[in-house]
Design an enzyme around this catalytic site. Structure first.
Site, PDB file in Angstrom:
ATOM      1  N   GLU A 121       0.920  -1.140   0.063  1.00  0.00           N
ATOM      2  CA  GLU A 121      -0.143  -0.073  -0.062  1.00  0.00           C
ATOM      3  C   GLU A 121       0.792   1.181   0.089  1.00  0.00           C
ATOM      4  OE1 GLU A 121      -0.568  -2.738   1.749  1.00  0.00           O
ATOM      5  OE2 GLU A 121      -2.749  -3.145   2.045  1.00  0.00           O
ATOM      6  N   TRP A 170      -1.054  -7.076  26.061  1.00  0.00           N
ATOM      7  CA  TRP A 170      -0.394  -7.685  24.947  1.00  0.00           C
ATOM      8  C   TRP A 170       1.017  -8.222  25.003  1.00  0.00           C
ATOM      9  CZ3 TRP A 170      -2.231  -3.356  20.633  1.00  0.00           C
ATOM     10  CH2 TRP A 170      -3.719  -3.513  20.631  1.00  0.00           C
TER      11      TRP A 170
END
Ligand code: AMP
Length: 541
Positions: free
Chosen positions: A328, A442
């Site tokens: 991208e 996390w």
């Protein structure tokens, strides 16, 4: 306002014309199934003119998509230049995708013609009935004759021979599409990213800056990254703009092939994903090749383990330029080189810095966003999703209604989870879908992999989150031992090794030893497959 600068379009045609005017005698080298092929930028130009005539004869007009299904070679380079410079759109198709994805991509892009390497015909022939839009197949073969079930099919060399030698390239608008590439699509169908001439030109200029890859005319560049993946990271365009010698591997991507090419062609810059350099390092430790010509190795696509960055520097004096990018982003977004005043920090800190993904290159803006939609501070510890914007960042996927989720207030959401330090160096701690979510906290699978891969008996490691009755998810490490450590490596010695390197609650709850880590189509660890394989893993008591 009067007296302003000229409105000169930023198009790839300039690179092509410039290469022929200034660097006609510089070389382009390709390894092919029939040996080493050599020619010059002058030869390249002559063939690109013929190819432009061929495209016209095949009915290719402005804006039409033209597919390539090919390895890295001089012919692929000819297509890289001829297709955009006639005003059409170069569509490089990833040959390693599943047949159904390949068919999907052909149909979604509505490719009008397809240029395919003879050795890759077996991948296309079984799906030929599904390739609805393709009117012509052109086969690139090194032999006088070939057979194919694709139809209608013609011979690339024959078409070039028969085509007129002269071609006047049209003046193009810089905002016109030059290329399209589909993401490798680990979730859902691949999505198309359309590159404008302007985006590619600006990307090329910035890639060549000294603080990026510093490419110059004197370089000999070996892109070990395929031309069907993210514009070969822009390297072939940078080389063409500056007349740098290019060295193409063809289908020969084994460490020995690469080492031989580096040695024989005196390569100064070789770029590719970490897997390639892990393999090369193992070879260089065992056998002698002269790779002293290398001045840098840009590495990206997935995280380059710090241990390997150190090893290349200390054992072979080669500075790795760790870089982050995406299809991208055309693809380069950040490059990691220590700023001048960080050169002399303590060694441990220095390599830690080099292992980060770096600071954004000019014209790429970055920000990190937390789950509440707030921008994270640049403190090196707060975690957030990386968002970017800039002139070579996608503004929406090609003909794709799923696009809106990927953007937020004019920024592109990368799906990468990062921390950003006070100097602006980003560190990818995970993909949003790969972080291990343990009891609401996390755990970075990438950091754990890095720590495990520093173990001398470990060749590769991939960490995934697996369901856990108490913590919702816990880390499972999948480890591939080095050749010499097969059969002798143990779970306990890895855990012991990690115990002073990561927080206690980060230690993997289990370790499985594998023969190999499954790969995606572009050579990254395929964690989706691993998660599926170990979804019912029984945790040790
Ligand atoms: P692709 O579009 O196939 O090139 O994949 C882009 C993705 O690869 C990024 O979003 C990152 O997740 C990953 N990636 C690229 N470069 C790096 C890097 N240096 N370190 C870690 N991950 C990377």
């Amino acid at each position: 306002m009067q007296g302003l600068m000229m409105d000169y379009p930023l198009t790839l045609t300039h690179f092509l014309e410039r290469a022929q005017r200034l660097y006609a005698q510089k070389e382009i080298v390709s390894k092919t199934p029939v040996g080493i092929h050599r020619y010059t930028y002058g030869d390249l130009y002559a063939r690109v003119c013929r190819l432009a005539n061929v495209l016209h004869k095949l009915g290719i007009r402005k804006g039409d998509r033209v597919a390539t299904f090919a390895w890295n070679s001089y012919r692929h380079l000819e297509l890289y230049l001829a297709i955009p410079c006639v005003g059409a759109v170069l569509h490089t198709i990833n040959i390693r995708l599943f047949p159904q994805q390949i068919a999907y991509i052909f149909n979604h892009a509505e490719d009008k013609a397809c240029f395919v390497d003879e050795s890759l015909l077996p991948l296309l022939e079984p799906i030929k009935g599904q390739l609805k839009s393709v009117k012509n197949f052109v086969v690139m073969s090194d032999k006088p004759a070939f057979h194919t079930g694709l139809s209608p099919a013609s011979d690339y060399e024959m078409l070039l021979q028969q085509a007129p030698a002269h071609y006047d390239f049209p003046q193009l608008d810089e905002q016109q599409a030059a290329g399209i590439c589909y993401t490798s699509g680990t979730t859902g169908e691949p999505k198309g990213v359309l590159y404008s001439h302007r985006a590619l030109v600006l990307h090329t200029l910035v890639q060549c800056l000294a603080d990026s890859f510093g490419i110059c005319e004197r370089d000999v560049v070996l892109p070990a990254v395929p031309m069907f993946h993210a514009n070969a990271w822009g390297l072939t365009l940078s080389c063409t703009m500056l007349g740098a010698k290019q060295v193409f591997t063809g289908p020969f991507l084994q460490p020995r092939d690469i080492a031989q090419l580096i040695q024989d062609e005196r390569v100064t810059l070789a770029a590719g994903v970490p897997t390639i350099w892990i393999g090369l390092y193992q070879l260089l430790k065992k056998e002698k090749f002269d790779i002293s010509s290398l001045r840098t190795m840009p590495v990206g696509g997935s995280a380059m383990p710090q241990s390997l960055i150190e090893a290349y520097q200390k054992d072979f004096n080669i500075p790795i330029a760790h870089s982050w990018g995406m299809t991208e982003l055309s693809p380069v977004g950040t490059v990691s080189k220590p700023k001048s005043y960080l050169e002399n920090i303590p060694e441990a800190e220095y390599f830690k810095l080099r292992a980060k993904q770096g600071i954004p290159v000019p014209f790429v803006e970055i920000r990190g966003m937390d789950e509440g939609g707030n921008e994270i501070p640049w403190d090196g510890v707060t975690i957030g999703e990386l968002q970017v914007r800039g002139p070579w960042v996608v503004s929406g996927y090609y003909n794709d209604p799923r696009s809106p989720d990927s953007f937020q207030d004019g920024w592109f959401r990368t799906g990468d989870v990062v921390v950003i330090d006070k100097e602006g160096y980003i560190q990818i701690v995970d993909r949003t879908k790969d972080v291990v979510k343990s009891g609401g906290e996390w755990i970075s699978s990438v950091d754990l992999e890095n720590a495990i891969m520093a173990h001398p008996k470990v060749l590769e490691a991939a960490v995934i989150g697996v369901a856990h009755p108490k913590w919702s998810e816990r880390p499972l490490a999948c480890v591939v031992p080095t050749e010499d450590a097969k059969g002798s490596i143990t779970r306990d010695e890895i855990i012991e090794f990690l115990s002073d390197k990561v927080a206690k609650w980060w230690l993997p709850d289990d370790i499985v030893i594998l023969e190999a880590i499954p790969r995606t189509s572009v050579g990254k660890f395929d964690k989706k497959t691993l998660r599926h394989q170990f979804r019912d893993h029984q945790w040790p008591e």
